[in-house]
Design a protein around this motif. Structure first.
Motif, mmCIF file in Angstrom:
data_model
loop_
_atom_site.group_PDB
_atom_site.id
_atom_site.type_symbol
_atom_site.label_atom_id
_atom_site.label_comp_id
_atom_site.label_asym_id
_atom_site.label_seq_id
_atom_site.Cartn_x
_atom_site.Cartn_y
_atom_site.Cartn_z
ATOM 1 N N MET A 24 -5.644 0.233 -5.574
ATOM 2 C CA MET A 24 -4.666 -0.110 -4.892
ATOM 3 C C MET A 24 -3.057 -1.043 -5.896
ATOM 4 O O MET A 24 -1.882 -1.065 -5.395
ATOM 5 C CB MET A 24 -4.878 -1.531 -3.617
ATOM 6 N N GLU A 28 0.542 -0.993 -4.288
ATOM 7 C CA GLU A 28 1.219 -2.184 -3.917
ATOM 8 C C GLU A 28 2.959 -2.235 -4.844
ATOM 9 O O GLU A 28 3.460 -2.419 -4.310
ATOM 10 C CB GLU A 28 0.069 -3.318 -4.445
ATOM 11 N N ILE A 36 -0.520 -6.472 2.825
ATOM 12 C CA ILE A 36 -1.708 -5.535 3.276
ATOM 13 C C ILE A 36 -3.138 -6.197 3.586
ATOM 14 O O ILE A 36 -3.185 -7.555 2.991
ATOM 15 C CB ILE A 36 -1.870 -4.999 2.167
#
Length: 53
Positions: A24, A28, A36
């Motif tokens: 992530m 991101e 999220i």
């Protein structure tokens, strides 16, 4: 991303390994402005032992 981990799962024997790095962190960067809530990341394949056998 403290307190969670991701997994490699062997489709042959069922062995699992924790993956320490969180993907992530990369995703991101591409989701600017998004909120999220959660995520999962699993990799499936054969472990070292099953590949040898």
């Amino acid at each position: 991303h403290q307190g969670h981990h991701h997994h490699f799962i062997c489709t042959s024997c069922g062995m699992t390994k924790n993956i320490e790095m969180c993907p992530m962190d990369f995703f991101e960067e591409q989701l600017t402005g998004c909120e999220i809530d959660s995520h999962r990341f699993e990799i499936f394949g054969k472990c070292e032992n099953c590949v040898k056998n």
